[in-house]
Design an enzyme around this catalytic site. Structure first.
Site, short mmCIF file in Angstrom:
data_model
loop_
_atom_site.label_atom_id
_atom_site.label_comp_id
_atom_site.label_asym_id
_atom_site.label_seq_id
_atom_site.Cartn_x
_atom_site.Cartn_y
_atom_site.Cartn_z
N ASP A 41 0.85 -1.19 0.00
CA ASP A 41 0.00 0.00 0.00
C ASP A 41 0.89 1.25 0.00
O ASP A 41 1.89 1.32 0.72
CB ASP A 41 -0.91 -0.01 1.23
CG ASP A 41 -2.06 0.98 1.10
OD1 ASP A 41 -3.21 0.52 0.98
OD2 ASP A 41 -1.81 2.20 1.10
N ILE A 42 0.48 2.23 -0.78
CA ILE A 42 1.30 3.44 -0.91
C ILE A 42 1.27 4.29 0.36
O ILE A 42 2.20 5.07 0.61
CB ILE A 42 0.83 4.24 -2.16
CG1 ILE A 42 1.92 5.12 -2.69
CG2 ILE A 42 -0.45 5.02 -1.88
CD1 ILE A 42 1.64 5.65 -4.10
N ASN A 51 -12.86 -3.20 2.66
CA ASN A 51 -13.80 -2.09 2.74
C ASN A 51 -14.78 -2.22 1.56
O ASN A 51 -14.35 -2.44 0.42
CB ASN A 51 -13.06 -0.76 2.68
CG ASN A 51 -12.10 -0.58 3.85
OD1 ASN A 51 -12.40 -1.00 4.97
ND2 ASN A 51 -10.95 0.01 3.60
N GLY A 57 -15.78 2.68 3.54
CA GLY A 57 -14.45 3.27 3.42
C GLY A 57 -13.71 2.91 2.15
O GLY A 57 -12.53 3.18 2.02
N GLN A 58 -14.42 2.30 1.18
CA GLN A 58 -13.75 1.92 -0.06
C GLN A 58 -13.50 3.15 -0.92
O GLN A 58 -14.43 3.94 -1.17
CB GLN A 58 -14.61 0.90 -0.83
CG GLN A 58 -13.89 0.35 -2.06
CD GLN A 58 -14.65 -0.78 -2.74
OE1 GLN A 58 -15.77 -1.14 -2.35
NE2 GLN A 58 -14.05 -1.34 -3.76
N HIS A 84 -10.15 -5.31 -3.36
CA HIS A 84 -8.83 -5.52 -2.80
C HIS A 84 -8.95 -5.90 -1.34
O HIS A 84 -9.84 -5.43 -0.63
CB HIS A 84 -7.94 -4.27 -2.96
CG HIS A 84 -8.56 -3.01 -2.47
ND1 HIS A 84 -9.50 -2.31 -3.21
CD2 HIS A 84 -8.40 -2.32 -1.31
CE1 HIS A 84 -9.88 -1.24 -2.52
NE2 HIS A 84 -9.23 -1.23 -1.36
N HIS A 119 -6.97 -5.89 2.21
CA HIS A 119 -5.84 -5.34 2.97
C HIS A 119 -5.28 -6.44 3.87
O HIS A 119 -6.03 -7.09 4.60
CB HIS A 119 -6.29 -4.18 3.86
CG HIS A 119 -6.83 -2.99 3.14
ND1 HIS A 119 -6.10 -1.83 2.95
CD2 HIS A 119 -8.04 -2.75 2.57
CE1 HIS A 119 -6.84 -0.94 2.30
NE2 HIS A 119 -8.02 -1.47 2.07
P1 5GP Z 1 -9.73 1.36 0.23
O1 5GP Z 1 -9.96 2.57 1.09
O2 5GP Z 1 -10.34 1.50 -1.14
O3 5GP Z 1 -10.12 0.07 0.92
O4 5GP Z 1 -8.18 1.22 0.07
C1 5GP Z 1 -7.48 1.76 -0.99
C2 5GP Z 1 -6.02 1.67 -0.61
O5 5GP Z 1 -5.26 1.85 -1.80
C3 5GP Z 1 -5.59 2.74 0.38
O6 5GP Z 1 -5.05 2.11 1.54
C4 5GP Z 1 -4.55 3.54 -0.39
O7 5GP Z 1 -3.47 3.95 0.43
C5 5GP Z 1 -4.10 2.58 -1.47
N1 5GP Z 1 -3.69 3.22 -2.70
C6 5GP Z 1 -4.32 4.24 -3.36
N2 5GP Z 1 -3.66 4.55 -4.48
C7 5GP Z 1 -2.60 3.70 -4.55
C8 5GP Z 1 -1.55 3.53 -5.51
O8 5GP Z 1 -1.46 4.21 -6.53
N3 5GP Z 1 -0.62 2.56 -5.25
C9 5GP Z 1 -0.69 1.77 -4.15
N4 5GP Z 1 0.28 0.85 -3.98
N5 5GP Z 1 -1.67 1.91 -3.21
C10 5GP Z 1 -2.61 2.85 -3.42
#
Ligand code: 5GP
Ligand code: ZN
Length: 109
Positions: free
Chosen positions: A30-31, A85, A91-92, A98, A100
């Site tokens: 994760d970034i 999420n 929180g998605q 994906h 986590h």
């Molecule tokens: P969500 O909130 O949709 O469950 O999680 C999305 C996740 O993707 C977040 O934890 C966010 O930090 C990560 N993320 C968003 N953009 C990027 C990206 O360009 N590269 C990577 N490796 N992670 C990302």
């Protein structure tokens, strides 16, 4: 889906720090990590949310790969947390399913 961030990572169009990949899934860091180890595991196939994943075989495969990546690739022997999420209310932010995988510290509730 050319406008999907994680499809673009899956195709290699955008870079990511991959920790695992096979024909069906990939896992990358994760970034913005929220734990010492924070990896996202995704199906290569575009599925927007968990609620759209109707194929039991896909769901089973994802969970099996989570086990493998957490224990065999990341070495999270002490334990880890798995989070999905679902939709905005959950929180998605990225609408490509994906999972986590979080670990490397005692996770607070
Ligand atoms: P969500 O909130 O949709 O469950 O999680 C999305 C996740 O993707 C977040 O934890 C966010 O930090 C990560 N993320 C968003 N953009 C990027 C990206 O360009 N590269 C990577 N490796 N992670 C990302
Ligand atoms: Zn996608």
């Amino acid at each position: 889906m050319s406008d999907c961030l994680f499809c673009r990572i899956a195709s290699g169009e955008l870079p990511a720090e991959l920790v695992y990949e096979d024909d069906d899934v990939l896992a990358f860091r994760d970034i913005h990590p929220k734990a010492p180890t924070h990896v996202l595991l995704i199906p290569r196939r575009h599925v927007p949310t968990l609620a759209d994943a109707e194929d039991p075989a896909l769901l089973a495969l994802l969970m099996q790969r989570v086990q493998y990546v957490a224990d065999e690739v990341l070495g999270l022997a002490a334990g880890y947390r798995v989070v999905i999420n679902v939709r905005e209310g959950g929180g998605q932010e990225v609408f490509h399913l994906h999972i986590h995988i979080l670990g490397g510290k005692k996770m607070p509730f």
